[in-house]
Structure formats: structure tokens, C-alpha cells
Design an enzyme around this catalytic site. Structure first.
Site, short mmCIF file in Angstrom:
data_model
loop_
_atom_site.label_atom_id
_atom_site.label_comp_id
_atom_site.label_asym_id
_atom_site.label_seq_id
_atom_site.Cartn_x
_atom_site.Cartn_y
_atom_site.Cartn_z
CE LYS A 1 5.61 3.33 14.25
NZ LYS A 1 5.01 2.07 13.76
CD GLN B 1 1.56 0.96 13.98
OE1 GLN B 1 2.40 1.52 13.29
NE2 GLN B 1 1.86 0.45 15.16
CG ASP C 1 7.01 -1.21 9.26
OD1 ASP C 1 7.60 -0.78 10.27
OD2 ASP C 1 5.78 -1.21 9.14
N1 GUN Z 1 3.07 -2.57 15.24
C1 GUN Z 1 3.93 -2.68 16.28
N2 GUN Z 1 5.18 -2.39 15.88
C2 GUN Z 1 5.11 -2.10 14.56
C3 GUN Z 1 6.09 -1.71 13.60
O1 GUN Z 1 7.28 -1.60 13.86
N3 GUN Z 1 5.60 -1.50 12.35
C4 GUN Z 1 4.28 -1.65 12.03
N4 GUN Z 1 3.91 -1.42 10.78
N5 GUN Z 1 3.37 -1.99 12.91
C5 GUN Z 1 3.78 -2.22 14.17
#
Ligand code: GUN
Length: 286
Positions: free
Chosen positions: A51, A95, A120
Site C-alpha cells: 500500500k 491494518q 478504508d
Molecule cells: N486487512 C485485510 N484487508 C484490509 C483492508 O482493506 N483494510 C485494513 N485496514 N485491513 C485489512
């Protein structure tokens, strides 16, 4: 039957990134994405690095803060408050999931992030905006799926969509987005009776079960569009391989299907970057 269309997430994601870059070009500053990870779960390490790296690659600023697995909730909340108040942080993502044994409560953290920095799209304010049909930051995986269907001109109006997943991250927001497109939506889950029968009613079947080989041809109507969201890690001949929920036989009976990897995955990351640009615009009244 004709060959199924393979829905290439990298192609569709490039189109979404181009849109993000065009909108970014109109700004007189660089939007900044801040990613926070607690602990060192291998999947989370690779996702958070990806990311932050992808953000830089398209010209955003990005920061990855890596904190130890025993970080307390109050330490994390303090950092979030600092970044909420920092005008140079436009997107903020923590995350998930937190490490096993962590005392950090997920809902507390998700609600602490300012809704206009919540790239998110998981804050209850953004969930509410979505269900109310309002503009706001939308959850990346479901929004990425909608962008993928748009890219391939697969219309949802009047279609039966069955989503096998009821999570806040995928199933629930995707149901809202499909409803918005005038689809008839069913959310199915582990307690659904005759799951295969329900799935077989779908014109568009979305699976995010997380089990290798779970979706067999018995779950799929001939000619259905299949969106496989799961990324399951398996060992094959001593090497790690990523696979979805569908058996290889599902491909042949679908009219279109997302591969794993290279399907939904790239869409999720691209939507996160798009959301960062959108968040920067919202914060600046644009
Ligand atoms: N863990 C798995 N997918 C995601 C996501 O899209 N956002 C976040 N913050 N954690 C994740």
C-alpha cells in the site's frame, strides 16, 4: 459455450489509478497516506508495504508506521489523534487484524479515525453515508469490485447478486453498493440453508469465504459472473501460492471470472489510493 472472460484486475486497476492521478493533478499539494501496522503478521507486512509503495509510485506521499505487537490501545489512539489533527495527513489506515493476544479493540480504533481521513471506509459515519446513498469514503474491496464490473461494462440492474460473506469489510458494504445499482441482493453465510442452491440463483456470485476449493460447479449457474475475493495461501511443491475459493472447474461454466491473484486484489489497493485523493479533496472543500 464461449470462453469465459477473465476479469483482469491489473487492467481495471490501471484505469482507476489514471482517474486518481487526473484528480490529483488538479490539486496544488500532494495527498499523504499514512498506514499503521501493529506486529509482524506476514500477510499484513506484505499488504502494508504494498500500500505504501503503490502510493509513492503514483505520486502520493506515504508513510508506513510499524509498531510492536504489544503496543497498547492508548498509544495507538494517541498516534491516531495526532494524525487526525495533522493537516498534512489526508488518509489514515490501521491494518487489520491486530495480533493475537493484543488488547487493542478494533471498533475503538476504527471509530477514532476521523471519518474524512478514513480511507478504508470502515468508520460508522462512512458506513451510514453509504447506506444513506450519500457521498463519502467507501470501503476499498467492495468499491473495487464495483469499479471492476464498471470497467468490463457488466451491469447490475435487475440482476441477482449473491454475496457469500457478511463482514463489515466486504459483504455488507458490497450489498449496499449493489442495491444502489438496482440489483436484487442476497447475503449468504455459514448458517445459510442450502448454500449451494442459493448461490446457484446468482447472475453475479461473489465469494469471500476464505476456503480453498469451497466453490465447486455445484454453486454456480451456467453463464454466471463469478467474483472470487479470497486470497488463500497454500504450499505447492514447496512454494507458496495464492488461490481463491473456486475450483478450476468453475472457470469453464462462468461467463466471466476474476483470477486469484490478479483479480480483486489490485482493485482494492487502487481504490485505497483513489480514496486518499478523494479524502484530500474532501478535507480541502473541493
Ligand atoms: N486487512 C485485510 N484487508 C484490509 C483492508 O482493506 N483494510 C485494513 N485496514 N485491513 C485489512
Amino acid at each position: 459455450m464461449t470462453q469465459p472472460l477473465i476479469l483482469d484486475g491489473n487492467l481495471a486497476a490501471a484505469a482507476l489509478l489514471e482517474k486518481a492521478q487526473n484528480e490529483m493533478a488538479a490539486l496544488n499539494f500532494k495527498p499523504h497516506l499514512h498506514v499503521i501496522r501493529i506486529g509482524d503478521d506476514p500477510a499484513s507486512v506484505s499488504y502494508t508495504k504494498l500500500k505504501a509503495r503503490r502510493a509513492k509510485k503514483i505520486g502520493l506521499d506515504s508513510t508506513l508506521t510499524e509498531l510492536p505487537a504489544d503496543t497498547s490501545e492508548s498509544t495507538l489512539l494517541e498516534l491516531i489523534q495526532k494524525l487526525n489533527n495533522d493537516p498534512n495527513t489526508h488518509g489514515l489506515l490501521v491494518q487489520l487484524p491486530f495480533p493475537k493476544g493484543s488488547s487493542i479493540r478494533e471498533p475503538v480504533i476504527l471509530e477514532a479515525i476521523h471519518p474524512n481521513k478514513d480511507v478504508d471506509g470502515l468508520h460508522v459515519v462512512n458506513t451510514g453515508r453509504l447506506w444513506a446513498g450519500q457521498m463519502g469514503l467507501r470501503s476499498c474491496t467492495p468499491a473495487g469490485i464495483i469499479s471492476m464490473l464498471d470497467y468490463y461494462r457488466i451491469a447490475l440492474e435487475g440482476k441477482r447478486v449473491v454475496i457469500i460473506n457478511r463482514s463489515q469489510l466486504v459483504g455488507k458494504p458490497l450489498a449496499a453498493m449493489c442495491l444502489e445499482r438496482n440489483a436484487t441482493v442476497t447475503i449468504a453465510h455459514s448458517r445459510t440453508k442450502d448454500l449451494a442452491g442459493v448461490a446457484r440463483e446468482a447472475d453475479v456470485l461473489v465469494t469471500a469465504v476464505g476456503r480453498v476449493g469451497f466453490i465447486t460447479p455445484d454453486f454456480v449457474k451456467a453463464g454466471a459472473v463469478v467474483i472470487d475475493v479470497s486470497v488463500n495461501r497454500i504450499m505447492l511443491n514447496g512454494e507458496e501460492k495464492l488461490v481463491g475459493d473456486c475450483t478450476p472447474e468453475v472457470v469453464a461454466i462462468s461467463s466471466a471470472i476474476t483470477p486469484v491473484p490478479g483479480g480483486v486484489g489490485p482493485m482494492t489497493v487502487s481504490h485505497l489510493l483513489y480514496n486518499t485523493v478523494l479524502a484530500a479533496k474532501i478535507q480541502n472543500g473541493l
